[in-house]
Enzyme design. Structure first.
Site, mmCIF file in Angstrom:
data_model
loop_
_atom_site.group_PDB
_atom_site.id
_atom_site.type_symbol
_atom_site.label_atom_id
_atom_site.label_comp_id
_atom_site.label_asym_id
_atom_site.label_seq_id
_atom_site.Cartn_x
_atom_site.Cartn_y
_atom_site.Cartn_z
ATOM 1 C CG ASN A 53 -53.490 -0.287 80.960
ATOM 2 O OD1 ASN A 53 -53.831 -1.275 80.321
ATOM 3 N ND2 ASN A 53 -52.295 0.265 80.811
ATOM 4 C CB SER A 83 -40.897 8.599 82.466
ATOM 5 O OG SER A 83 -40.393 8.121 81.247
ATOM 6 C CB ALA A 84 -35.712 7.964 81.028
ATOM 7 C CE1 TYR A 134 -46.313 8.292 80.466
ATOM 8 C CE2 TYR A 134 -44.398 8.491 79.038
ATOM 9 C CZ TYR A 134 -44.975 8.014 80.192
ATOM 10 O OH TYR A 134 -44.231 7.269 81.071
ATOM 11 C CE LYS A 173 -45.298 9.162 83.982
ATOM 12 N NZ LYS A 173 -45.959 8.638 85.187
ATOM 13 C CG ASN A 205 -47.955 1.139 72.153
ATOM 14 O OD1 ASN A 205 -48.344 1.073 70.990
ATOM 15 N ND2 ASN A 205 -48.733 1.523 73.148
ATOM 16 C CG ASP A 227 -60.423 8.409 88.511
ATOM 17 O OD1 ASP A 227 -59.324 8.903 88.851
ATOM 18 O OD2 ASP A 227 -60.947 8.577 87.397
HETATM 19 C C1 UD1 Z 1 -41.347 4.213 75.577
HETATM 20 C C2 UD1 Z 1 -41.874 5.617 75.545
HETATM 21 C C3 UD1 Z 1 -41.489 6.295 76.831
HETATM 22 C C4 UD1 Z 1 -42.053 5.517 78.010
HETATM 23 C C5 UD1 Z 1 -41.558 4.081 77.960
HETATM 24 C C6 UD1 Z 1 -42.257 3.246 79.010
HETATM 25 C C7 UD1 Z 1 -41.913 6.234 73.171
HETATM 26 C C8 UD1 Z 1 -41.323 7.089 72.118
HETATM 27 N N1 UD1 Z 1 -41.344 6.324 74.386
HETATM 28 O O1 UD1 Z 1 -39.924 4.253 75.670
HETATM 29 O O2 UD1 Z 1 -41.985 7.615 76.828
HETATM 30 O O3 UD1 Z 1 -41.650 6.125 79.214
HETATM 31 O O4 UD1 Z 1 -41.866 3.504 76.691
HETATM 32 O O5 UD1 Z 1 -41.637 2.013 79.099
HETATM 33 O O6 UD1 Z 1 -42.849 5.492 72.944
HETATM 34 N N2 UD1 Z 1 -38.733 -1.093 69.362
HETATM 35 C C9 UD1 Z 1 -38.718 -1.855 68.226
HETATM 36 N N3 UD1 Z 1 -39.832 -2.567 67.898
HETATM 37 C C10 UD1 Z 1 -40.971 -2.546 68.651
HETATM 38 C C11 UD1 Z 1 -40.987 -1.763 69.834
HETATM 39 C C12 UD1 Z 1 -39.848 -1.035 70.155
HETATM 40 O O7 UD1 Z 1 -37.704 -1.892 67.521
HETATM 41 O O8 UD1 Z 1 -41.960 -3.213 68.291
HETATM 42 C C13 UD1 Z 1 -37.523 -0.356 69.759
HETATM 43 C C14 UD1 Z 1 -37.706 1.149 69.844
HETATM 44 O O9 UD1 Z 1 -37.483 1.756 68.606
HETATM 45 C C15 UD1 Z 1 -36.656 1.511 70.904
HETATM 46 C C16 UD1 Z 1 -36.619 0.287 71.817
HETATM 47 O O10 UD1 Z 1 -37.164 -0.775 71.051
HETATM 48 O O11 UD1 Z 1 -35.379 1.657 70.321
HETATM 49 C C17 UD1 Z 1 -37.424 0.448 73.086
HETATM 50 O O12 UD1 Z 1 -38.758 0.840 72.740
HETATM 51 P P1 UD1 Z 1 -39.930 0.862 73.820
HETATM 52 O O13 UD1 Z 1 -39.961 -0.406 74.571
HETATM 53 O O14 UD1 Z 1 -41.189 1.279 73.127
HETATM 54 O O15 UD1 Z 1 -39.468 1.973 74.858
HETATM 55 P P2 UD1 Z 1 -39.058 3.512 74.607
HETATM 56 O O16 UD1 Z 1 -39.425 3.977 73.269
HETATM 57 O O17 UD1 Z 1 -37.627 3.673 75.009
#
Ligand code: UD1
Length: 336
Positions: free
Chosen positions: A35, A124-125, A148, A152, A197, A58
């Site tokens: 990745n 991770s948190a 995931y 951790k 994501n 790896d």
């Molecule tokens: C996510 C992972 C977490 C991981 C971290 C790595 C989940 C549930 N958790 O954290 O395990 O350690 O990434 O960085 O996936 N949001 C939006 N729109 C979007 C994307 C996100 O509104 O398109 C919001 C989410 O609802 C959240 C915030 O933005 O409130 C942060 O989201 P994100 O960046 O995905 O991080 P986490 O969910 O906190």
């Protein structure tokens, strides 16, 4: 110190590689580019003037890891390598457990064979699961909501048990909050595969015109503006915490856990609004339903890292938003 960085070509690994070089250390990268991209190595050389040695392996492959340890005399290992997509981990749990646990076990076995005693782990948190209260303190209960996250937490347990059984082993577990931003040069940054994501890469790709609109996942959380609150930390600050962590590990034995966050929570709309103001851009967004598995608020009590590790975040949310955009706007397709 000569420091092995597994996953050293990734987002956090590459920034840590730069900070280690800046601090006078000699990082060696082991990465299978699952990745990440080999171009990262050129960029690290561009920024620092030093080309880190690379093993394209790896780290689950014990024989390859052994050969590398034979050729290098490592003083410490920072283990970043791992699969990290929450949704994918629910679909492919065995792949996540196999990869993320095997790599740690292999490294610990080979480290013991070669007498390498210092281990820093990317936790991770996410190990706090659904927090009962915030800010999160290291001693609070743990528990996860997806495979995931469990990898951790299981790795934290494995490393804790290994350090109890081996008086020589020193382990530092760094629980990262939400890393964003990029090196100020704009030459290294986060380069997710496919549609992001996470919030910040999604925002930067909307800003770049690669995605149409940001979906804000929920505006009915019990937070100040109804959107989710997180502890965003600049990746360069996070990288510097690793430099402190290897020094700390080298001076002590046993295991220690540190939250690595700023201690301040920002909402999704805080991030969007700051990004628009700092970069003078408009981000079209629409409120969408909550995303499954999300929590309302997650932010750190970062006191322990300040008092014991001597580290604290220095960069502001404005820096994070500016540097994230600087990276994306100068590298429209990431490293490709
Ligand atoms: C996510 C992972 C977490 C991981 C971290 C790595 C989940 C549930 N958790 O954290 O395990 O350690 O990434 O960085 O996936 N949001 C939006 N729109 C979007 C994307 C996100 O509104 O398109 C919001 C989410 O609802 C959240 C915030 O933005 O409130 C942060 O989201 P994100 O960046 O995905 O991080 P986490 O969910 O906190």
């Amino acid at each position: 110190m000569k420091v092995l960085l597994t996953g050293g070509a990734g987002f956090i690994g590459s920034h840590t590689c730069v900070e280690l070089i800046n601090a006078g250390h000699t990082p060696v990268i082991a990465d299978n580019f699952d990745n990440s991209c080999p171009e990262v190595i050129n960029r690290i050389e561009e920024i620092t003037g030093v080309r880190p040695k690379l093993y394209e392996i790896d780290v689950c492959d014990g024989e390859k890891v052994r050969e590398m340890f034979k050729a290098e005399s490592f003083d410490a290992v920072i283990h970043f390598a791992g699969l990290k997509a929450v949704g994918e981990s629910c679909a492919l749990p065995l792949r996540y457990y196999r990869n993320n646990i095997d790599s740690t076990l292999t490294l610990l076995e080979v480290m013991a064979e070669f007498g390498v005693a210092n281990f820093v782990f990317s936790s991770s948190a996410t190990v706090y699961g659904v927090p009962k209260e915030v800010p999160l303190v290291e001693g609070m209960p743990t528990g996860c909501t997806n495979p995931y996250g469990w990898t951790k937490l299981m790795n934290e347990q494995i490393l804790t048990d290994a350090s109890s059984a081996d008086d020589n082993l020193s382990v530092v577990l760094l629980r990262y909050f939400n890393p964003i931003g990029a090196h100020e040069s704009g030459r290294i940054g986060e380069d997710p595969n496919g549609i992001p994501n996470n919030l910040m890469p999604y925002i930067t790709q909307v800003a770049a015109g690669k995605l149409e609109q940001l979906g804000v996942f929920g505006d009915d959380y019990p937070t100040r503006d109804g959107t989710g609150v997180r502890d965003y930390i600049h990746v360069v600050d996070l990288a510097k915490a690793h430099v402190k962590a290897i020094d700390y590990a080298a001076e002590r034995k046993g295991v220690e856990i540190f939250n690595i966050g700023t201690g301040t929570g920002y909402s999704v709309l805080d991030i969007v609004n700051t990004f628009m103001r700092v970069n003078n851009l408009t981000i079209p967004y629409a409120i969408k339903p909550r995303r499954a598995g999300d929590v309302a608020e997650c932010y750190a009590d970062a006191t322990k890292a300040r008092e014991i590790l001597g580290w604290q975040a220095e960069k502001t949310l404005d820096d994070m938003c500016r540097d994230s955009w600087n990276w994306q706007s100068n590298n429209k397709n990431g490293y490709k």
